[in-house]
Enzyme design. Structure first.
Site, PDB file in Angstrom:
ATOM      1  N   THR A   1      -1.479  -2.004 -24.895  1.00 28.07           N
ATOM      2  CA  THR A   1      -2.047  -0.728 -24.463  1.00 28.07           C
ATOM      3  C   THR A   1      -1.031   0.162 -23.762  1.00 28.07           C
ATOM      4  OG1 THR A   1      -4.235  -1.649 -24.281  1.00 28.07           O
ATOM      5  CG2 THR A   1      -3.807   0.255 -22.929  1.00 28.07           C
TER       6      THR A   1
ATOM      7  N   SER B   1      -1.590  -7.643 -28.451  1.00 29.47           N
ATOM      8  CA  SER B   1      -1.193  -9.034 -28.166  1.00 29.47           C
ATOM      9  C   SER B   1      -2.142 -10.065 -28.774  1.00 29.47           C
ATOM     10  CB  SER B   1      -1.026  -9.252 -26.671  1.00 29.47           C
ATOM     11  OG  SER B   1      -2.247  -9.139 -26.000  1.00 29.47           O
TER      12      SER B   1
ATOM     13  N   THR C   1      -2.401  -6.847 -22.667  1.00 31.82           N
ATOM     14  CA  THR C   1      -2.994  -7.675 -21.606  1.00 31.82           C
ATOM     15  C   THR C   1      -3.760  -8.884 -22.157  1.00 31.82           C
ATOM     16  OG1 THR C   1      -4.930  -6.234 -21.606  1.00 31.82           O
ATOM     17  CG2 THR C   1      -3.248  -5.808 -19.930  1.00 31.82           C
ATOM     18  N   ASP C   2      -4.226  -8.790 -23.414  1.00 35.94           N
ATOM     19  CA  ASP C   2      -5.163  -9.815 -23.902  1.00 35.94           C
ATOM     20  C   ASP C   2      -4.593 -11.234 -23.889  1.00 35.94           C
ATOM     21  OD1 ASP C   2      -6.853  -7.714 -24.249  1.00 35.94           O
ATOM     22  OD2 ASP C   2      -6.954  -7.818 -26.430  1.00 35.94           O
TER      23      ASP C   2
HETATM   24  N1  GLU Z   1      -5.772  -5.766 -27.448  1.00 34.27           N
HETATM   25  C1  GLU Z   1      -4.600  -5.084 -27.023  1.00 34.27           C
HETATM   26  C2  GLU Z   1      -3.499  -6.042 -26.593  1.00 34.27           C
HETATM   27  O1  GLU Z   1      -3.719  -7.076 -26.045  1.00 34.27           O
HETATM   28  C3  GLU Z   1      -4.855  -4.112 -25.952  1.00 34.27           C
HETATM   29  C4  GLU Z   1      -5.152  -4.726 -24.622  1.00 34.27           C
HETATM   30  C5  GLU Z   1      -4.162  -4.267 -23.591  1.00 34.27           C
HETATM   31  O2  GLU Z   1      -2.962  -4.187 -23.813  1.00 34.27           O
HETATM   32  O3  GLU Z   1      -4.641  -4.001 -22.497  1.00 34.27           O
HETATM   33  O4  GLU Z   1      -2.353  -5.718 -26.795  1.00 34.27           O
END
Ligand code: GLU
Length: 347
Positions: free
Chosen positions: A35, A82, A115-116
């Site tokens: 993100t 991720s 973050t995932d």
């Molecule tokens: N699903 C995406 C990832 O993990 C977006 C979540 C994020 O980065 O906050 O890259």
């Protein structure tokens, strides 16, 4: 202005900039997507947007304040959400971090990540980086295009921590939302809020106050320089899958894992890793096939204790996803159950 005074002031300015450029810490940002590199259709969209859109140089250009703290340059390792991170990419990332930190002219590394699954990659590096120089993961919960996007401040704070000599030797860290977390303990605890990375039992390593890192604690678990794991010349990580425990959980999940010749299984168990009659049968069958099985807890907190009456080894306080990372890493060097259990107690 008198020409001589002008020349003197200009020379002073140039020499100061050269001096600060050579004395500033050198931090390399390795970007993987997420993100923090995401864009949405409008300023209020905070889900359902595209992650991994913006390149590392654009990220760096967006936070010129980093220039006051460090000499920063960037490398693009991947540009993905991720959920699409793979063990091949985290292995490559670990090797690149080791190569960079072995250089005298690199003082620390910042990694931007979705973050995932950030906690999985960060923990893998906590186990496999052979340096006490700071390695700091950061991310964002809101895409760069949102009102109050959190990525810019998180990146600035991550670079600030990586550039701080006091950050050395603390293991791999996760910096978001003014908090410094240990990669061993923090995990994503909320699907959408900014304060998502937490370690309920262990808390944080420190906080960032008005741009200054303030460290409060150190981790006891083995990491980085003291870790026995060395993946610098490894080509592939072993395959480990996770099987979830729940009412009516079927034994055939274990049959599938066995027939796919996996190297290890993490059981994301109910409570303190308790097993149903079906999962117990599945785990014993997998063990007979030579597969290491680790019982962990799906509760998100607490320790799974050793219980001689139960099949499998235990994950200590690692969540199932991090238990998978440790088992993959441990299997690169041993299949001895006692040694693997020792790693789960101490790493
Ligand atoms: N699903 C995406 C990832 O993990 C977006 C979540 C994020 O980065 O906050 O890259």
């Amino acid at each position: 202005m008198n020409i001589r005074i002008f020349i003197a002031v200009a020379l002073l300015f140039i020499s100061q900039s050269i001096f600060s450029a050579t004395t500033q810490p050198h931090i390399v940002i390795l970007a993987t997507g997420g993100t923090i590199a995401g864009t949405a259709a409008n300023t209020t969209q905070t889900s359902g947007y595209k992650s991994g859109e913006i390149g590392v140089q654009t990220l760096i250009n967006a936070v010129p304040e980093m220039k006051n703290i460090a000499r920063v340059d960037g490398q693009q390792i991947a540009n993905i959400g991720s959920e699409n991170m793979t063990s091949d990419i985290i292995l490559k990332l670990s090797q690149q971090v080791n190569t960079l930190l072995a250089r005298d002219d690199v003082d620390g590394v910042v990694i931007t990540h979705g973050t995932d699954t950030l906690d999985e990659t960060a923990y893998f590096l906590n186990l496999t980086v052979k340096s006490d120089k700071p390695v700091v993961f950061t991310a964002a919960m809101r895409p760069a295009t949102a009102i109050s996007a959190d990525g810019a401040m998180n990146l600035l704070e991550a670079v600030t921590v990586a550039a701080d000599p006091n950050a050395r030797g603390r293991g791999v860290m996760v910096v978001l939302n003014d908090r410094i977390g240990s990669a061993r303990f923090v995990t994503k605890t909320n699907a959408t809020t900014l304060d998502t990375f937490k370690a309920t039992e262990q808390g944080y390593l420190g906080i960032i106050v008005n741009g200054t890192p303030q460290f409060e604690t150190r981790v006891e678990k083995v990491h980085t320089l003291r870790s026995v794991f060395d993946v610098r010349n490894l080509r592939k990580l072993p395959e480990v899958v996770i099987i979830y425990g729940y009412q009516d959980d079927p034994e055939y999940m274990y049959d599938a894992a066995i027939s796919h010749h996996v190297d290890g299984i993490i059981y994301a168990g109910t409570g303190a890793g308790s097993v149903s009659v079906r999962s117990e049968a599945g785990i014993r069958k997998a063990e007979e096939a030579g597969i290491i099985v680790i019982r962990s807890s799906r509760t998100g907190n607490g320790v799974v204790p050793v219980d001689k009456g139960q099949p499998g080894l235990v994950a200590d306080s690692l969540n199932p996803a991090k238990a998978r990372i440790l088992l993959m890493t441990a299997l690169t060097q041993t299949k001895n159950p006692e040694l693997i259990q020792y790693y789960f107690r101490t790493y």
